[in-house]
Structures are given as structure tokens and as C-alpha cells.
Write a protein that holds these residues in place. Structure first.
Motif, PDB file in Angstrom:
ATOM      1  N   PRO A   1       7.623   3.041   5.427  1.00  0.00           N
ATOM      2  CA  PRO A   1       8.729   2.161   5.819  1.00  0.00           C
ATOM      3  C   PRO A   1       8.962   2.232   7.321  1.00  0.00           C
ATOM      4  O   PRO A   1       8.881   3.301   7.928  1.00  0.00           O
ATOM      5  CB  PRO A   1       9.927   2.730   5.052  1.00  0.00           C
ATOM      6  N   TYR A   2       9.252   1.086   7.899  1.00  0.00           N
ATOM      7  CA  TYR A   2       9.485   1.010   9.340  1.00  0.00           C
ATOM      8  C   TYR A   2      10.986   0.881   9.610  1.00  0.00           C
ATOM      9  O   TYR A   2      11.668   0.035   9.044  1.00  0.00           O
ATOM     10  CB  TYR A   2       8.746  -0.194   9.917  1.00  0.00           C
ATOM     11  N   PHE A   3      11.515   1.769  10.468  1.00  0.00           N
ATOM     12  CA  PHE A   3      12.917   1.736  10.863  1.00  0.00           C
ATOM     13  C   PHE A   3      12.994   1.575  12.377  1.00  0.00           C
ATOM     14  O   PHE A   3      12.196   2.158  13.111  1.00  0.00           O
ATOM     15  CB  PHE A   3      13.632   3.033  10.460  1.00  0.00           C
ATOM     16  N   GLU A   4      13.976   0.806  12.834  1.00  0.00           N
ATOM     17  CA  GLU A   4      14.106   0.586  14.273  1.00  0.00           C
ATOM     18  C   GLU A   4      14.360   1.889  15.021  1.00  0.00           C
ATOM     19  O   GLU A   4      13.882   2.100  16.128  1.00  0.00           O
ATOM     20  CB  GLU A   4      15.247  -0.401  14.549  1.00  0.00           C
ATOM     21  N   ASP A   5      15.141   2.784  14.422  1.00  0.00           N
ATOM     22  CA  ASP A   5      15.493   4.039  15.087  1.00  0.00           C
ATOM     23  C   ASP A   5      14.628   5.199  14.608  1.00  0.00           C
ATOM     24  O   ASP A   5      14.999   6.368  14.714  1.00  0.00           O
ATOM     25  CB  ASP A   5      16.965   4.380  14.854  1.00  0.00           C
ATOM     26  N   GLN A   6      13.465   4.873  14.089  1.00  0.00           N
ATOM     27  CA  GLN A   6      12.609   5.895  13.494  1.00  0.00           C
ATOM     28  C   GLN A   6      12.024   6.848  14.533  1.00  0.00           C
ATOM     29  O   GLN A   6      11.643   6.441  15.622  1.00  0.00           O
ATOM     30  CB  GLN A   6      11.474   5.194  12.751  1.00  0.00           C
ATOM     31  N   ASP A   7      11.954   8.122  14.162  1.00  0.00           N
ATOM     32  CA  ASP A   7      11.278   9.088  15.025  1.00  0.00           C
ATOM     33  C   ASP A   7       9.825   9.216  14.563  1.00  0.00           C
ATOM     34  O   ASP A   7       9.323   8.370  13.831  1.00  0.00           O
ATOM     35  CB  ASP A   7      11.998  10.443  15.016  1.00  0.00           C
ATOM     36  N   SER A   8       9.151  10.243  14.986  1.00  0.00           N
ATOM     37  CA  SER A   8       7.719  10.379  14.684  1.00  0.00           C
ATOM     38  C   SER A   8       7.443  11.140  13.388  1.00  0.00           C
ATOM     39  O   SER A   8       6.297  11.480  13.112  1.00  0.00           O
ATOM     40  CB  SER A   8       7.024  11.097  15.846  1.00  0.00           C
ATOM     41  N   THR A   9       8.465  11.387  12.572  1.00  0.00           N
ATOM     42  CA  THR A   9       8.303  12.215  11.375  1.00  0.00           C
ATOM     43  C   THR A   9       7.213  11.692  10.448  1.00  0.00           C
ATOM     44  O   THR A   9       6.289  12.415  10.067  1.00  0.00           O
ATOM     45  CB  THR A   9       9.625  12.314  10.600  1.00  0.00           C
ATOM     46  N   LEU A  10       7.292  10.425  10.055  1.00  0.00           N
ATOM     47  CA  LEU A  10       6.328   9.896   9.096  1.00  0.00           C
ATOM     48  C   LEU A  10       4.962   9.681   9.727  1.00  0.00           C
ATOM     49  O   LEU A  10       3.947   9.709   9.024  1.00  0.00           O
ATOM     50  CB  LEU A  10       6.849   8.602   8.483  1.00  0.00           C
ATOM     51  N   ILE A  11       4.920   9.469  11.028  1.00  0.00           N
ATOM     52  CA  ILE A  11       3.624   9.385  11.699  1.00  0.00           C
ATOM     53  C   ILE A  11       2.916  10.739  11.618  1.00  0.00           C
ATOM     54  O   ILE A  11       1.708  10.817  11.396  1.00  0.00           O
ATOM     55  CB  ILE A  11       3.789   8.938  13.163  1.00  0.00           C
ATOM     56  N   LYS A  12       3.670  11.817  11.753  1.00  0.00           N
ATOM     57  CA  LYS A  12       3.094  13.159  11.613  1.00  0.00           C
ATOM     58  C   LYS A  12       2.544  13.361  10.208  1.00  0.00           C
ATOM     59  O   LYS A  12       1.496  13.987  10.024  1.00  0.00           O
ATOM     60  CB  LYS A  12       4.150  14.220  11.928  1.00  0.00           C
ATOM     61  N   VAL A  13       3.252  12.828   9.218  1.00  0.00           N
ATOM     62  CA  VAL A  13       2.772  12.908   7.838  1.00  0.00           C
ATOM     63  C   VAL A  13       1.427  12.203   7.711  1.00  0.00           C
ATOM     64  O   VAL A  13       0.470  12.725   7.136  1.00  0.00           O
ATOM     65  CB  VAL A  13       3.794  12.278   6.861  1.00  0.00           C
ATOM     66  N   GLY A  14       1.337  11.000   8.265  1.00  0.00           N
ATOM     67  CA  GLY A  14       0.092  10.247   8.196  1.00  0.00           C
ATOM     68  C   GLY A  14      -1.048  10.922   8.929  1.00  0.00           C
ATOM     69  O   GLY A  14      -2.191  10.922   8.464  1.00  0.00           O
ATOM     70  N   GLU A  15      -0.737  11.513  10.068  1.00  0.00           N
ATOM     71  CA  GLU A  15      -1.775  12.209  10.822  1.00  0.00           C
ATOM     72  C   GLU A  15      -2.305  13.413  10.045  1.00  0.00           C
ATOM     73  O   GLU A  15      -3.475  13.761  10.141  1.00  0.00           O
ATOM     74  CB  GLU A  15      -1.232  12.642  12.189  1.00  0.00           C
ATOM     75  N   ARG A  16      -1.452  14.046   9.274  1.00  0.00           N
ATOM     76  CA  ARG A  16      -1.915  15.147   8.421  1.00  0.00           C
ATOM     77  C   ARG A  16      -2.908  14.628   7.386  1.00  0.00           C
ATOM     78  O   ARG A  16      -3.879  15.307   7.041  1.00  0.00           O
ATOM     79  CB  ARG A  16      -0.730  15.819   7.724  1.00  0.00           C
ATOM     80  N   PHE A  17      -2.631  13.450   6.866  1.00  0.00           N
ATOM     81  CA  PHE A  17      -3.555  12.843   5.913  1.00  0.00           C
ATOM     82  C   PHE A  17      -4.899  12.578   6.595  1.00  0.00           C
ATOM     83  O   PHE A  17      -5.956  12.910   6.051  1.00  0.00           O
ATOM     84  CB  PHE A  17      -2.956  11.546   5.372  1.00  0.00           C
ATOM     85  N   PHE A  18      -4.876  12.008   7.785  1.00  0.00           N
ATOM     86  CA  PHE A  18      -6.116  11.773   8.527  1.00  0.00           C
ATOM     87  C   PHE A  18      -6.846  13.090   8.788  1.00  0.00           C
ATOM     88  O   PHE A  18      -8.063  13.191   8.636  1.00  0.00           O
ATOM     89  CB  PHE A  18      -5.819  11.084   9.860  1.00  0.00           C
ATOM     90  N   ASP A  19      -6.089  14.111   9.201  1.00  0.00           N
ATOM     91  CA  ASP A  19      -6.698  15.408   9.527  1.00  0.00           C
ATOM     92  C   ASP A  19      -7.329  16.083   8.316  1.00  0.00           C
ATOM     93  O   ASP A  19      -8.207  16.937   8.452  1.00  0.00           O
ATOM     94  CB  ASP A  19      -5.646  16.344  10.138  1.00  0.00           C
TER      95      ASP A  19
END
Length: 326
Positions: free
Chosen positions: A294-312
């Protein structure tokens, strides 16, 4: 007269013993019903919340979880359990609601910690004394994580952090479990994945995908027929990065091992952000890995970190280094 007294005394003693026996049996039944062991085949249910909510609390729900050691097949194993008499859920919340899901993940967190302790006992061959010593430490760890989960998710009110914690708890529960995508590639999913098929007019792609809350993780094996970079970029742009193309940022990353192309898009209408990563193995097979959240206007990098863990977590057999642990 004495005989009557003896008879009355005997009757009183018999009644007392009967009442005591019934009381003890009732207490045993209550104790057995009070505590529910959590296993892979059990889940949280409305009847696990037996306590009436305190009138002085603002909390709509609470679940009390603990860890214990049980003797199974001559071995000690850790098991998580629910104290039903100290757990409540107000009647205006049902099993389809966000709050029930929040409490469900409290139970899953307890089970994940118990599974971790069982693995340690088995791997290191702890004796009984050491196992119970570790049990105390793991219970403290569980209490800390349960509090942190409540605090960061604000008891499910913070949807972003709730999604993050659901991913985190599922990852802890399935830690170390990689799923094969091909003979060359495996990847970690937070929950058991399903077969994923993408059908195009002139192509079909196969892979696996897993969804946790609104977080989606996918990896597919691609079928490009040419190897030059111009063709590859056109192929990936036209087939893979078609949605919201004006938001796409695509660039080659030749310095990054196994990754040759990366792109992301933001759907500001449906509030969805998608990150894509194109990888190649030693046999020159291509893969698309993507995560959506989900995309939020005030979103921080939390879910991006989750996705990067998946890539890693994507592991190639030709790699000399193990994948990063989620």
C-alpha cells in the motif's frame, strides 16, 4: 445414640469427600480448558477469549500468551499457549476485523518464539536444567516483542506498522524456509507461496507468490529470446513495467551481482507501489522479483525495507555467500 452419631459422621464425611472430588475434577477440567496449546493445526478462535474485559481499561482486547516445555517422545519441546481466562475481546469485534487479526498475530508470535526455542534445544542438545533456563530467557524475549508489537502498531490502528509486523511475525515463524523456483534459484517467502501464472498473448510466465496482509511478493521465470541489452530493456518495459509507465524509473545495475534491471511505479489512484527487480542466474536464465505494498503519502521506508529483505533472500546455487536472513 453412639451408632447414630457414627452413621451421621460417616454420611457427612462421604458428602465432604464427594464434594471435594467433584471440586477437584471441576478444577482439573477448568485448568485443561483454560490453557490452549497453539500448534500448526490450531488457530485463534472467539472461544479463546473467556475473560470479561475490565471496565477500567480502554483496551478492546487482550490476549495472554506464554511458553512452556512439554515432554514429547523422550524429548523436551517448547510450546506456546493461550491463557483463556486472562484474554478478552469485546463483543463489538468479530473474527473478520482488524483487532482480531492483531490478536491472532500475538498468538503466532508466541508460536514462532516457541518454535525457535525448540530448534535450539534440539540442535544444541540442551539438558533439562539448561532448557528451563533458556525457557525463562525466551519468555522474557516474547514479552518484550509482544509489547513492541502493540506499541509500534498502536494495537492495529497503525495500518502501515500492522502490515510490517504481520510480515515480520510470519517471517519469524517460517525462518529458514526457502522455496525452489528452479534448479538454480530459491527464495524466502514469509508464508507458503502459491503457484503464480502470468498469461500474455504470446507468452506465459510461471513462478510463485505470497501475500501477507496487503503485501505481495512474487518471483517469475522469464522467457526472453535475445540477449542484447536493447532487446531486454524493451522486453521488460513493454511486458513487465507496463502499469503506470510515467512513474517508472528503470536503470541498469551492472555492478550489482545478479541484478541487471530495477524499476518501480507508484499508482497514486489505487495507492499501490510496486518494485521490480530483474535477475539473471549463471545459466543466463532471467527472473522477475517484485513486491507490492500500500502506498501512503506520509509513508516512511518501513515497507521498502521489507521488500528489500525479500529481494536479498533470493539465493542462487552458484552464490558463494548465503542469502541475508529476513
Amino acid at each position: 445414640m453412639k451408632s447414630k452419631i457414627k452413621i451421621i459422621t460417616a454420611i457427612i464425611l462421604l458428602i465432604y469427600v464427594s464434594i471435594l472430588s467433584i471440586y477437584k475434577n471441576d478444577r482439573k477440567e477448568q485448568a485443561l480448558y483454560r490453557y490452549k496449546i497453539i500448534t500448526d493445526s490450531t488457530d485463534l478462535a472467539p472461544e479463546d477469549f473467556l475473560r470479561v474485559a475490565e471496565i477500567w481499561t480502554k483496551s478492546s482486547a487482550r490476549i495472554r500468551t506464554q511458553i512452556t516445555l512439554i515432554q514429547e517422545n523422550d524429548s523436551l519441546v517448547a510450546r506456546a499457549y493461550i491463557d483463556r481466562h486472562n484474554s478478552w475481546l469485546k463483543k463489538d469485534h468479530n473474527i473478520d476485523g482488524a483487532l482480531f487479526t492483531h490478536e491472532l498475530y500475538h498468538a503466532r508470535l508466541a508460536q514462532a518464539i516457541a518454535k525457535d526455542l525448540s530448534k535450539k534445544i534440539d540442535f544444541y542438545g540442551y539438558d533439562k536444567k539448561t532448557s528451563f533456563s533458556k525457557l525463562e530467557l525466551y519468555q522474557k524475549k516474547l514479552n518484550y516483542l509482544q509489547g513492541k508489537y502493540d506499541s509500534e502498531s498502536n494495537h492495529s490502528r497503525n495500518k502501515l506498522m500492522q502490515a510490517y509486523w504481520e510480515y515480520k511475525i510470519d517471517s519469524l515463524y517460517n525462518l529458514g524456509q526457502h522455496y525452489n523456483i528452479s534448479e538454480e534459484v530459491s527464495v524466502f517467502f514469509p508464508t507458503p507461496p502459491k503457484v503464480q501464472v502470468w498469461q500474455f498473448p504470446d507468452d506465459t510466465l510461471y513462478g510463485k507468490n505470497s501475500i501477507v496482509n496487503k503485501l505481495e511478493f512474487t518471483i517469475l521465470k522469464l522467457n526472453p529470446i535475445k540477449m542484447d541489452s536493447t532487446y531486454l530493456i524493451n522486453y521488460f518495459e513493454n511486458i513487465i513495467f507496463t502499469e503506470n509507465s510515467k512513474y517508472n524509473t528503470i536503470y541498469l545495475e551492472p555492478e550489482t551481482s545478479k541484478s541487471i534491471l530495477f524499476g518501480y511505479s507508484k499508482d497514486t489512484v489505487n495507492k499501490i507501489e510496486t518494485h521490480n527487480n530483474i535477475l539473471v542466474d549463471s545459466q543466463l536464465n532471467f527472473y522477475l522479483a517484485r513486491y507490492v505494498f500500500p502506498y501512503f503519502e506520509d509513508q516512511d521506508s518501513t515497507l521498502i525495507k521489507v521488500g528489500e529483505r525479500f529481494f536479498d533472500s533470493i539465493k542462487f546455487k552458484s552464490d558463494s555467500n548465503p542469502p541475508k536472513t529476513p
